[in-house]
Design a protein around this motif. Structure first.
Motif, PDB file in Angstrom:
ATOM      1  N   ASN A 137     -31.756  51.928 -37.100  1.00  0.00           N
ATOM      2  CA  ASN A 137     -33.047  52.603 -37.001  1.00  0.00           C
ATOM      3  C   ASN A 137     -34.180  51.588 -36.953  1.00  0.00           C
ATOM      4  N   ASN A 138     -35.263  51.979 -36.284  1.00  0.00           N
ATOM      5  CA  ASN A 138     -36.484  51.182 -36.217  1.00  0.00           C
ATOM      6  C   ASN A 138     -36.268  49.792 -35.621  1.00  0.00           C
ATOM      7  N   TRP A 139     -35.331  49.714 -34.654  1.00  0.00           N
ATOM      8  CA  TRP A 139     -35.178  48.462 -33.920  1.00  0.00           C
ATOM      9  C   TRP A 139     -36.277  48.384 -32.872  1.00  0.00           C
ATOM     10  N   GLU A 140     -36.468  47.214 -32.309  1.00  0.00           N
ATOM     11  CA  GLU A 140     -37.581  47.036 -31.383  1.00  0.00           C
ATOM     12  C   GLU A 140     -37.086  46.649 -29.996  1.00  0.00           C
ATOM     13  N   PHE A 141     -37.798  47.146 -29.006  1.00  0.00           N
ATOM     14  CA  PHE A 141     -37.390  46.969 -27.620  1.00  0.00           C
ATOM     15  C   PHE A 141     -38.624  46.723 -26.770  1.00  0.00           C
ATOM     16  N   ASP A 142     -38.591  45.659 -25.968  1.00  0.00           N
ATOM     17  CA  ASP A 142     -39.691  45.359 -25.059  1.00  0.00           C
ATOM     18  C   ASP A 142     -39.233  45.605 -23.631  1.00  0.00           C
ATOM     19  N   PRO A 143     -39.644  46.701 -23.013  1.00  0.00           N
ATOM     20  CA  PRO A 143     -39.186  47.020 -21.661  1.00  0.00           C
ATOM     21  C   PRO A 143     -39.540  45.953 -20.625  1.00  0.00           C
ATOM     22  N   ASN A 144     -40.615  45.166 -20.899  1.00  0.00           N
ATOM     23  CA  ASN A 144     -41.055  44.135 -19.971  1.00  0.00           C
ATOM     24  C   ASN A 144     -40.473  42.764 -20.254  1.00  0.00           C
ATOM     25  N   GLY A 145     -39.847  42.595 -21.410  1.00  0.00           N
ATOM     26  CA  GLY A 145     -39.268  41.302 -21.735  1.00  0.00           C
ATOM     27  C   GLY A 145     -40.295  40.283 -22.174  1.00  0.00           C
ATOM     28  N   PRO A 146     -39.976  38.988 -22.018  1.00  0.00           N
ATOM     29  CA  PRO A 146     -40.861  37.924 -22.517  1.00  0.00           C
ATOM     30  C   PRO A 146     -42.284  37.987 -21.978  1.00  0.00           C
ATOM     31  N   ALA A 147     -42.461  38.547 -20.773  1.00  0.00           N
ATOM     32  CA  ALA A 147     -43.797  38.611 -20.184  1.00  0.00           C
ATOM     33  C   ALA A 147     -44.571  39.835 -20.635  1.00  0.00           C
ATOM     34  N   GLY A 148     -43.964  40.655 -21.480  1.00  0.00           N
ATOM     35  CA  GLY A 148     -44.598  41.894 -21.896  1.00  0.00           C
ATOM     36  C   GLY A 148     -45.634  41.715 -22.985  1.00  0.00           C
ATOM     37  N   ALA A 149     -46.310  42.807 -23.298  1.00  0.00           N
ATOM     38  CA  ALA A 149     -47.351  42.785 -24.322  1.00  0.00           C
ATOM     39  C   ALA A 149     -46.778  42.887 -25.725  1.00  0.00           C
ATOM     40  N   GLY A 150     -45.480  43.143 -25.821  1.00  0.00           N
ATOM     41  CA  GLY A 150     -44.860  43.281 -27.128  1.00  0.00           C
ATOM     42  C   GLY A 150     -43.945  44.492 -27.170  1.00  0.00           C
ATOM     43  N   PRO A 151     -43.009  44.508 -28.114  1.00  0.00           N
ATOM     44  CA  PRO A 151     -42.024  45.588 -28.164  1.00  0.00           C
ATOM     45  C   PRO A 151     -42.563  46.872 -28.776  1.00  0.00           C
ATOM     46  N   VAL A 152     -41.841  47.962 -28.498  1.00  0.00           N
ATOM     47  CA  VAL A 152     -42.101  49.236 -29.148  1.00  0.00           C
ATOM     48  C   VAL A 152     -41.002  49.450 -30.185  1.00  0.00           C
ATOM     49  N   THR A 153     -41.298  50.250 -31.192  1.00  0.00           N
ATOM     50  CA  THR A 153     -40.313  50.524 -32.242  1.00  0.00           C
ATOM     51  C   THR A 153     -39.508  51.762 -31.872  1.00  0.00           C
ATOM     52  N   ILE A 154     -38.193  51.589 -31.797  1.00  0.00           N
ATOM     53  CA  ILE A 154     -37.283  52.688 -31.471  1.00  0.00           C
ATOM     54  C   ILE A 154     -36.731  53.238 -32.783  1.00  0.00           C
ATOM     55  N   ASN A 155     -37.145  54.429 -33.136  1.00  0.00           N
ATOM     56  CA  ASN A 155     -36.663  55.002 -34.389  1.00  0.00           C
ATOM     57  C   ASN A 155     -35.154  55.155 -34.375  1.00  0.00           C
ATOM     58  N   GLU A 156     -34.608  55.633 -33.225  1.00  0.00           N
ATOM     59  CA  GLU A 156     -33.155  55.808 -33.179  1.00  0.00           C
ATOM     60  C   GLU A 156     -32.554  55.601 -31.797  1.00  0.00           C
ATOM     61  N   TYR A 157     -33.186  56.076 -30.716  1.00  0.00           N
ATOM     62  CA  TYR A 157     -32.482  56.054 -29.440  1.00  0.00           C
ATOM     63  C   TYR A 157     -33.420  55.956 -28.239  1.00  0.00           C
ATOM     64  N   LEU A 158     -32.834  55.508 -27.115  1.00  0.00           N
ATOM     65  CA  LEU A 158     -33.449  55.636 -25.805  1.00  0.00           C
ATOM     66  C   LEU A 158     -32.930  56.927 -25.180  1.00  0.00           C
ATOM     67  N   ASP A 159     -33.813  57.720 -24.592  1.00  0.00           N
ATOM     68  CA  ASP A 159     -33.385  58.910 -23.863  1.00  0.00           C
ATOM     69  C   ASP A 159     -32.774  58.474 -22.532  1.00  0.00           C
ATOM     70  N   VAL A 160     -31.630  59.042 -22.161  1.00  0.00           N
ATOM     71  CA  VAL A 160     -30.994  58.688 -20.897  1.00  0.00           C
ATOM     72  C   VAL A 160     -30.670  59.940 -20.086  1.00  0.00           C
ATOM     73  N   ASN A 161     -30.774  59.801 -18.776  1.00  0.00           N
ATOM     74  CA  ASN A 161     -30.387  60.852 -17.828  1.00  0.00           C
ATOM     75  C   ASN A 161     -29.629  60.180 -16.700  1.00  0.00           C
ATOM     76  N   GLY A 162     -28.703  60.904 -16.082  1.00  0.00           N
ATOM     77  CA  GLY A 162     -27.975  60.271 -15.001  1.00  0.00           C
ATOM     78  C   GLY A 162     -27.030  61.185 -14.271  1.00  0.00           C
ATOM     79  N   ASN A 163     -26.270  60.560 -13.371  1.00  0.00           N
ATOM     80  CA  ASN A 163     -25.268  61.255 -12.576  1.00  0.00           C
ATOM     81  C   ASN A 163     -24.053  60.356 -12.418  1.00  0.00           C
ATOM     82  N   GLY A 164     -22.904  60.983 -12.192  1.00  0.00           N
ATOM     83  CA  GLY A 164     -21.701  60.192 -12.033  1.00  0.00           C
ATOM     84  C   GLY A 164     -20.656  60.881 -11.179  1.00  0.00           C
ATOM     85  N   PHE A 165     -19.725  60.070 -10.697  1.00  0.00           N
ATOM     86  CA  PHE A 165     -18.611  60.566  -9.885  1.00  0.00           C
ATOM     87  C   PHE A 165     -17.310  60.184 -10.573  1.00  0.00           C
TER      88      PHE A 165
END
Length: 290
Positions: A28-56
Motif C-alpha cells: 500500500n501507498n507505493w509511489e509511481f511516476d508515469p513520466n519516469g526520471p524526467a517527470g515532476a514526481g511520483p503519485v502515491t498509489i494506495n493499492e492498485y493501477l486500474d487496467v483494461n484490455g483485450n486478449g486472444f
C-alpha cells in the motif's frame, strides 16, 4: 550437464516464488511516476493501477474436447492503465502519458473446470507519451513508448471456464508475476515514501481482471491483436470473417487491477537457497544411485 543444473535451479526458484506470491501482502501507498526520471514526481498509489484490455486465446485440446477433458492454451493480451485507485486522475491528462502492457502466456485447463498459467510467460509494461493505445502503432499501440517493467509470470493463478473453455461470465482471472533486480526501469517505481527506487528489488505483481468473451472485436483489434500479436492465421486474418469458435479460439475483454508486493532481500535470498538446495539434493541422489 551444467546447463541441466541451471535449469533445475531456475525451476526450483520459480516454484518458490509461486508459493511466495500466494502468501504475499499487497503493498500500500507505493509511489509511481508515469513520466519516469524526467517527470515532476511520483503519485502515491494506495493499492492498485486500474487496467483494461483485450486478449486472444487459442485452445488445443489434449483429450476429446468434452467437459472434464484437458487442454492447453496460449494467450496474447494488451492492456492500458489511465488511472490509479479508481480516482479519476487520468494519466493522459495529468501526466501526458498512457501506461500500457502486453502479456504473452501459456497454460493448461479443464473444459468446464479451472485453468492455470504456466511459469515463464511475459508481462511487459510501457509508458507512452504518444498515447498510441488502440492504434496500429506497434501492436495496438500497447508496446510502444518506454519499457518500464518486465515481469515473468509464475505458475498458478488462472480462473474458471465453461464447457467451451471460455471464461465464465465476468469471471475473475488472476495472473501472478515477478520482476527481479534490474527488471524495473529506474525512476518509475518506488517504495512508500518515495524511497528506495524499486529497480534493485524483487517485486511480485498481481493482476486481477474480470474477463468476458467478445463476439465482435473491431477490425483494428482483429488485425492488431489476433492476427499480428497472437499470430492467428484462421478466418479474419488474410481471408474470411473472424468469429469465436468454442473449444478452439476466442476473443475477450477485461478490466481489473494491477497490484504489487516487494519481496524483502533476506526472503529473496532464502528463495534462491531453496533452488540451490534442490540442486544439491538432486546431485546427492545421483551420486548415491551410482
Amino acid at each position: 550437464m551444467h546447463r541441466f543444473k541451471k535449469l533445475i535451479i531456475a525451476a526450483s526458484v520459480m516454484m518458490a516464488f509461486s508459493g511466495a506470491a500466494s502468501a504475499a501482502t499487497v503493498l500500500n501507498n507505493w509511489e509511481f511516476d508515469p513520466n519516469g526520471p524526467a517527470g515532476a514526481g511520483p503519485v502515491t498509489i494506495n493499492e492498485y493501477l486500474d487496467v483494461n484490455g483485450n486478449g486472444f486465446i487459442k485452445i488445443t485440446p489434449t483429450g476429446d474436447g468434452s467437459i472434464g477433458s484437458a487442454y492447453t492454451f496460449t494467450q496474447f493480451s494488451v492492456f492500458n492503465s489511465v488511472q490509479y485507485d479508481s480516482l479519476g486522475q487520468l494519466f493522459p491528462i495529468t501526466h501526458g502519458v498512457t501506461i500500457t502492457a502486453v502479456a504473452e502466456t501459456t497454460g493448461t485447463g479443464i473444459f468446464g473446470g479451472a485453468f492455470v498459467f504456466d511459469a515463464g510467460g511475459t508481462f511487459k509494461i510501457y509508458s507512452d507519451s504518444g498515447n498510441n493505445y488502440g492504434s496500429a502503432a506497434g501492436i495496438f499501440g500497447a508496446n510502444v513508448g518506454t519499457l518500464i517493467g518486465s515481469f515473468t509470470t509464475l505458475a498458478g493463478g488462472g480462473g474458471v471456464v465453461d464447457g467451451s473453455g471460455s471464461p465464465t461470465g465476468n469471471g475473475q482471472i488472476t495472473i501472478d508475476a515477478v520482476a527481479g533486480p534490474g527488471d524495473l526501469t529506474p525512476g518509475y517505481w518506488f517504495a512508500p515514501g518515495g524511497s528506495p527506487d524499486l529497480t534493485d528489488s524483487t517485486v511480485l505483481s498481481f493482476a486481477f481482471t474480470n474477463a468476458n468473451t467478445t463476439g465482435s472485436p473491431t477490425s483494428t483489434m482483429i488485425s492488431e491483436i489476433i492476427c499480428q500479436g497472437a499470430g492467428f492465421t484462421g478466418d479474419g486474418c488474410g481471408a474470411g470473417t473472424y468469429a469465436n469458435v468454442g473449444g478452439d479460439h476466442f476473443f475477450v475483454s477485461n478490466n481489473g487491477q494491477f497490484k504489487i508486493s516487494v519481496v524483502p532481500e533476506p526472503a529473496s535470498l532464502a528463495l534462491l537457497g531453496v533452488g540451490l538446495l534442490g540442486m544439491g539434493l538432486t546431485s546427492r541422489r545421483r551420486k548415491a544411485a551410482s
